[in-house]
Each structure stands twice: as structure tokens, then as C-alpha cells.
Design a protein around this motif. Structure first.
Motif, short mmCIF file in Angstrom:
data_model
loop_
_atom_site.label_atom_id
_atom_site.label_comp_id
_atom_site.label_asym_id
_atom_site.label_seq_id
_atom_site.Cartn_x
_atom_site.Cartn_y
_atom_site.Cartn_z
N ASP A 215 -36.15 -34.20 -15.11
CA ASP A 215 -36.20 -32.79 -14.69
C ASP A 215 -35.42 -31.90 -15.65
N SER A 216 -34.33 -32.44 -16.22
CA SER A 216 -33.50 -31.63 -17.12
C SER A 216 -34.29 -31.23 -18.37
N GLU A 217 -35.39 -31.96 -18.70
CA GLU A 217 -36.15 -31.67 -19.92
C GLU A 217 -37.53 -31.06 -19.66
N SER A 218 -37.92 -30.95 -18.40
CA SER A 218 -39.31 -30.48 -18.21
C SER A 218 -39.34 -29.06 -17.71
N GLN A 219 -39.94 -28.20 -18.53
CA GLN A 219 -39.89 -26.76 -18.28
C GLN A 219 -40.97 -26.33 -17.30
N ASN A 220 -42.05 -27.16 -17.18
CA ASN A 220 -43.17 -26.63 -16.39
C ASN A 220 -43.02 -26.86 -14.90
N THR A 221 -41.95 -27.57 -14.50
CA THR A 221 -41.81 -27.90 -13.08
C THR A 221 -41.69 -26.65 -12.21
N ASP A 222 -40.88 -25.68 -12.64
CA ASP A 222 -40.58 -24.54 -11.77
C ASP A 222 -41.82 -23.74 -11.39
N GLN A 223 -42.57 -23.32 -12.41
CA GLN A 223 -43.75 -22.51 -12.14
C GLN A 223 -44.78 -23.32 -11.33
N SER A 224 -44.97 -24.59 -11.72
CA SER A 224 -45.94 -25.43 -11.00
C SER A 224 -45.52 -25.63 -9.55
N THR A 225 -44.23 -25.68 -9.31
CA THR A 225 -43.74 -25.85 -7.94
C THR A 225 -43.98 -24.57 -7.14
N ARG A 226 -43.70 -23.42 -7.75
CA ARG A 226 -43.93 -22.15 -7.04
C ARG A 226 -45.40 -21.97 -6.69
N TRP A 227 -46.26 -22.40 -7.60
CA TRP A 227 -47.70 -22.29 -7.34
C TRP A 227 -48.22 -23.44 -6.48
N LYS A 228 -47.34 -24.32 -6.08
CA LYS A 228 -47.70 -25.47 -5.23
C LYS A 228 -48.77 -26.35 -5.85
N ILE A 229 -48.71 -26.45 -7.19
CA ILE A 229 -49.54 -27.46 -7.87
C ILE A 229 -48.77 -28.77 -7.76
N LYS A 230 -47.48 -28.66 -7.86
CA LYS A 230 -46.59 -29.82 -7.80
C LYS A 230 -45.69 -29.65 -6.58
N ARG A 231 -45.44 -30.74 -5.86
CA ARG A 231 -44.62 -30.64 -4.64
C ARG A 231 -43.29 -31.35 -4.78
N PHE A 232 -43.17 -32.26 -5.74
CA PHE A 232 -41.91 -32.95 -5.98
C PHE A 232 -41.65 -32.97 -7.49
N THR A 233 -40.40 -33.06 -7.87
CA THR A 233 -40.10 -33.12 -9.31
C THR A 233 -40.32 -34.54 -9.82
N ASN A 234 -40.37 -34.67 -11.14
CA ASN A 234 -40.56 -35.99 -11.77
C ASN A 234 -39.48 -36.97 -11.31
N ASP A 235 -38.23 -36.51 -11.31
CA ASP A 235 -37.13 -37.42 -10.95
C ASP A 235 -37.19 -37.82 -9.47
N GLU A 236 -37.59 -36.88 -8.62
CA GLU A 236 -37.70 -37.22 -7.18
C GLU A 236 -38.75 -38.31 -6.96
N LEU A 237 -39.88 -38.17 -7.65
CA LEU A 237 -40.95 -39.16 -7.49
C LEU A 237 -40.54 -40.51 -8.06
N ARG A 238 -39.84 -40.46 -9.20
CA ARG A 238 -39.38 -41.71 -9.83
C ARG A 238 -38.43 -42.45 -8.89
N GLN A 239 -37.55 -41.69 -8.25
CA GLN A 239 -36.59 -42.29 -7.32
C GLN A 239 -37.31 -42.93 -6.12
N LYS A 240 -38.27 -42.21 -5.55
CA LYS A 240 -39.04 -42.76 -4.43
C LYS A 240 -39.71 -44.06 -4.84
N PHE A 241 -40.25 -44.07 -6.06
CA PHE A 241 -40.97 -45.25 -6.53
C PHE A 241 -40.02 -46.45 -6.66
#
Ligand SMILES: [Fe+2]
Ligand SMILES: [Fe+2]
Lengths: 325, 98
Positions: A215-241
Motif C-alpha cells: 500500500d505504501s507504494e501503490s498510488q491508485n488505491t485511493d481513487q479506486s477505493t473512492r469509486w468503489k472499484i476496489k474494496r480492500f487494499t493490496n496489503d489487506e487482501l494479502r494478509q487475509k490470504f
């Protein structure tokens, strides 16, 4: 299978604030956006890129597994693997179909894959060296894909969300057939168990990379999250996995190749060691072990299929002309 | 890659009837040179697990759609006509179920 944390999206957009606010209000209200609805150009561009990458990943993902169809150890395994690989082809097509609703053509997407402009999941640039790899891919690669894809079923873009619902229904079979393969090996002879362990050792880190950069390196997370294209961050999903997978490995009696892996009572999850992000970027930029072969195989399929496409169109044209007479 | 639009393989919208008694509904699209190949492709892509008993394919170019920008104009009037619904009318309970 296989979406990856989106690589290199550009969510910038130039519409006036009033338009953007109205669009955001629809998103916040959990309304789905449908193909001809007004949408910010950045939203459209991000989706074309993400759905395209996802579709290419399904198609390229057929190659490492297709490699083992003729060498599957039994008819049962062969039938399952064929069905799985066919599913992945289907997933690619559902997704191309979803992307096309955003005004991009199939030919354009194919061209971008073949010229290297469009990316696909980095995991498919690793080779499948043993039968155990087919098990590992189903268990871990499809497992990681499921983690990524379940939240995408609620993505704000209707056609993408609907394609993901179909895909998620089919993925569960993929993961279970993979786990069963690994389980048979892990419970087999010492040589078979060693084969399963060796495969897990090679795939573990590349699988963790499937969730995309930290998450510290990925810039597109914020906008994609606001637009609800993405619901969890990369690190959150990695942790769940990781949390879901560690007990599955324990059940098999296999060791996850990470000396830093340990349960963290406070966060109620596993801590795990550093990931080699230099390797990730090398592979994404084309320097993985199989990048060249994968694109060559797709190029060959496209070139070898040219006469079929042309003949089918000529035949359809002729039938139309005859019907008109 | 194709350089002329005429060389593009046409797009077809796919509709599937999940089982008899239900209507066909839209599931996605396929590319195919003609309707025969479109039906075959639709079967392979969209019905690998008994999702349907009947398939329609329609050239995407033949579909005329309402304009999303006119959504309110088209559909808002329906929302204000509450007298079109049974709950608008007061009928005493004594009358029984109606
Ligand atoms: Fe898939
Ligand atoms: Fe899969």
C-alpha cells in the motif's frame, strides 16, 4: 482466475467538480454504474485497464496449466484440468465482454497484450516444472485470485461485478481440485511429499506478489477505493490470504518457506517476512523467467488463427449475399 | 490486427433461459462471424454448468437502447403515481382479504 492488484492505473480526470460530485453521490449511494451512463473519463480508463489486465491474466493463465494436460497422471486429473483450463478461457471472455461495454474493442485489447502495452498477472511468468505445480497453482494461485475477486463482485461497475459473480462461482472448484492434488502428494511417498514442498517453496513468494505492490507504494488505491472499484487494499487482501492459507499448509504437513512467519495475537493474524519487490518489478517489466514465451504463445495463437477468422467472415459474407439474391 | 472496421468479427448479445418457465435474460456477449458460430460460442462460454436450456443470440448492433441521460424523464413519472398500487386504497379489514 486471476486479477492482480492493478498495475499502473491513471485515475486522473478532467470533468467539472459538479459532475464529479454527482457521480460520487451515485457511488456512495451504492448505485451500480451501467455501460452508457455518464462517467468520469478517469473511471472509464481505470476500469478498461483493470478489466483488460484481468482478462489477459485469465487467458495467459491457461498456458502454464495447459502445459500439463497431456501429462496429467490419470484420466480423472486430466478431465479436471481440462475443465479448469476451459473455465479460465471462459473467464477471459466474460471479462473481455465486460471491458467492451466501455468502448474498447477486443482487437485493441489483443493488440495491447501482444505488444506488451497491457500487463497480466506476474504469476504466469513462472514456469510449471512439476506435476505438483498444477496442484500448487489451483490451491494458491486460484486461492489468491478468490481473495481478490470476491470483493470485486460488489464493484461499482455493473458489467464487471456481474462477470465476477459468474467467475467466483467457478473458482471454488479450481482451488479444491488443486488442494486435492497437493494433498495426495503430501500424503504419498517421501519423494511425492518432497515434490509438493519444493513446489510450495518456489510459488509462495510469487503468489504473495499477486496482490500487487504494498500500500505504501501503490498510488491508485485511493481513487479506486473512492469509486468503489476496489474494496480492500493490496496489503489487506494479502494478509487475509496468509491467514487463510497457513492452516491449510499445516493440515498438509507442508512448511511455508518463511522463517519470519508467526502468529500475532494482537492483530489476530500472521506476521510474515519481507517480499522481494525488486523481483516483482523485474517480472512485471518483462524480465521474468517466462514472459517472452507467454507472449510468443499468444502471438502464435493469434497468427495461426488468422485464416480461420478470415474464412469464417468470408463464409458469413457469402451466405448473406446468397440470401439477398 | 484488423485494420478495417469491416474485418472485425461482429459482436452478439447472448440471452439464456435458465429453465423452462423462466424468461431468457442477458448474460453477456460473444464475437462470431455468423449466427451459427455465435450460438456455438455462446454455448461454450456461458453454459458449461447447466446454466440454461435455450440460448438467443442477437447482433449487438440491432439493439436500440433508451438514453441513460433521459432516465428521469422516462421513468420518474411512474414513481409519483402511487394510485397505481393497491396499497393506495383504503379498504376496511372487515371486508377480508382483497
Ligand atoms: Fe479464472
Ligand atoms: Fe481459476
Amino acid at each position: 482466475m486471476y486479477s492482480q492488484g492493478l498495475i499502473g492505473a491513471d485515475g486522473r480526470t478532467a470533468e467539472d467538480q459538479d459532475f464529479l460530485n454527482r457521480f460520487q453521490a451515485r457511488i456512495d449511494d451504492e448505485q451500480k454504474i451501467e455501460p452508457n451512463d455518464p462517467m468520469p473519463e478517469g473511471y472509464r480508463r481505470t476500469l478498461v485497464r483493470q478489466i483488460g489486465q484481468h482478462a489477459h491474466s485469465e487467458i495467459v493463465g491457461m498456458l502454464p496449466e495447459g502445459n500439463w494436460i497431456t501429462r496429467a497422471p490419470s484420466l480423472r486429473r486430466k478431465a479436471s484440468l481440462l475443465a479448469k483450463v476451459q473455465d479460465e478461457g471462459g473467464h477471459g471472455l466474460y471479462l473481455y465482454s465486460a471491458a467492451e461495454t466501455l468502448g474498447v474493442s477486443r482487437e485493441q485489447m489483443t493488440e495491447e497484450l501482444l505488444t506488451g502495452k497491457a500487463k497480466y498477472s506476474s504469476i504466469f511468468n513462472y514456469p510449471t516444472l512439476s506435476w505438483a505445480d498444477i496442484g500448487t497453482i489451483g490451491w494458491l494461485v486460484d486461492g489468491a485470485a478468490i481473495m481478490n475477486q470476491i470483493p470485486l463482485c460488489r464493484c461499482s461497475y455493473g458489467p464487471y461485478a456481474r462477470a465476477m459473480i459468474r467467475i467466483c462461482k467457478e473458482e471454488s472448484f479450481h482451488q479444491r481440485q488443486g488442494y486435492e492434488i497437493v494433498m495426495k502428494l503430501a500424503q504419498g511417498s517421501p519423494e511425492q511429499k518432497a515434490m509438493a514442498q519444493e513446489s510450495l517453496d518456489r510459488f509462495w513468494q510469487p503468489v504473495l506478489m499477486m496482490f500487487g505492490p504494498p500500500d505504501s507504494e501503490s498510488q491508485n488505491t485511493d481513487q479506486s477505493t473512492r469509486w468503489k472499484i476496489k474494496r480492500f487494499t493490496n496489503d489487506e487482501l494479502r494478509q487475509k490470504f496468509v491467514d487463510a492459507t497457513v492452516p491449510q499448509a499445516e493440515f498438509l504437513g507442508l512448511t511455508i518457506p518463511d522463517p519470519d512467519l508467526k502468529w500475532n495475537e494482537d492483530k489476530q493474524g500472521f506476521d510474515f517476512g519481507p517480499i522481494d519487490w525488486d523481483e516483482f518489478w523485474r517480472v512485471v517489466k518483462g524480465k521474468g523467467p517466462m514472459n517472452r514465451q507467454r507472449v510468443e504463445a499468444r502471438q502464435k495463437a493469434w497468427d495461426d488463427g488468422a485464416w480461420v477468422r478470415e474464412a469464417a467472415l468470408a463464409h458469413a459474407e457469402k451466405r448473406r449475399a446468397m440470401a439477398a439474391e | 490486427m484488423s485494420d478495417a472496421n469491416s474485418e472485425l468479427t461482429p459482436l452478439w448479445e447472448v440471452f439464456i433461459r435458465p429453465r423452462t418457465g423462466l424468461a431468457h435474460s442477458h448474460v453477456g456477449s460473444v464475437h462470431a462471424a455468423d449466427e451459427v458460430m455465435a450460438l456455438q460460442a455462446a454455448r461454450d462460454v456461458y453454459t458449461r454448468r447447466g446454466e440454461g436450456v435455450s440460448i438467443w443470440v442477437v447482433p449487438s448492433a440491432s439493439i436500440t437502447a433508451s438514453d441513460p441521460a433521459q432516465r428521469d424523464e422516462n421513468f420518474e413519472p411512474a414513481a409519483s403515481k402511487i394510485y397505481r398500487h393497491p396499497s393506495f386504497y383504503d379498504i376496511p379489514d372487515d371486508v377480508g382479504h382483497m
